[in-house]
Write an enzyme that holds these catalytic residues in place. Structure first.
Site, PDB file in Angstrom:
ATOM      1  N   CYS A   1       0.830  -1.305  -0.025  1.00  0.00           N
ATOM      2  CA  CYS A   1       0.031  -0.121   0.178  1.00  0.00           C
ATOM      3  C   CYS A   1       0.921   1.329  -0.117  1.00  0.00           C
ATOM      4  O   CYS A   1       2.258   1.216  -0.215  1.00  0.00           O
ATOM      5  CB  CYS A   1      -0.942  -0.141   1.414  1.00  0.00           C
ATOM      6  SG  CYS A   1      -0.208   0.305   2.722  1.00  0.00           S
ATOM      7  N   SER A   2       0.315   2.468   0.153  1.00  0.00           N
ATOM      8  CA  SER A   2       1.110   3.625   0.308  1.00  0.00           C
ATOM      9  C   SER A   2       2.158   3.492   1.454  1.00  0.00           C
ATOM     10  O   SER A   2       3.456   3.932   0.973  1.00  0.00           O
ATOM     11  CB  SER A   2       0.316   4.849   0.399  1.00  0.00           C
ATOM     12  OG  SER A   2      -0.445   4.834  -0.782  1.00  0.00           O
TER      13      SER A   2
END
Length: 97
Positions: A63-64
């Site tokens: 994810c980020s």
């Protein structure tokens, strides 16, 4: 069990054919992502069963920032995947290596 890995460790696993699941939204994914990554939404985890039926494959969840991905990685582990890794600093750090 899920292992947390660094960007360098992820890069090494990817070179050895690990699969990458990127759970960021489509807009972020389309802007840039790890080469070969598959974009799967947080609510679409069941797609992994179709895309990666071999539960022994190495899978890295991204994810980020490495926070949301740990929950998805744990879900995959509960689904029987044996080699699941969470990119602990996320794509934001990975893209810097």
């Amino acid at each position: 069990m899920v292992g947390n890995i660094t960007s360098v460790q992820a890069s090494n696993l990817i070179r050895s054919n690990a699969k990458v699941i990127d759970i960021r939204d489509k807009n972020d994914f389309n802007k840039s992502h790890i080469y070969g990554a598959v974009n799967i939404g947080i609510n679409e985890v069941e797609k992994v069963l179709r895309l990666f039926p071999n539960k022994n494959e190495k899978i890295i969840v991204v994810c980020s920032k490495g926070i949301r991905s740990i929950a998805i990685a744990e879900q995959l582990s509960e689904m029987g995947y044996r080699n699941v890794y969470n990119l602990m600093d996320g794509y934001e750090k990975y893209k810097l290596i």
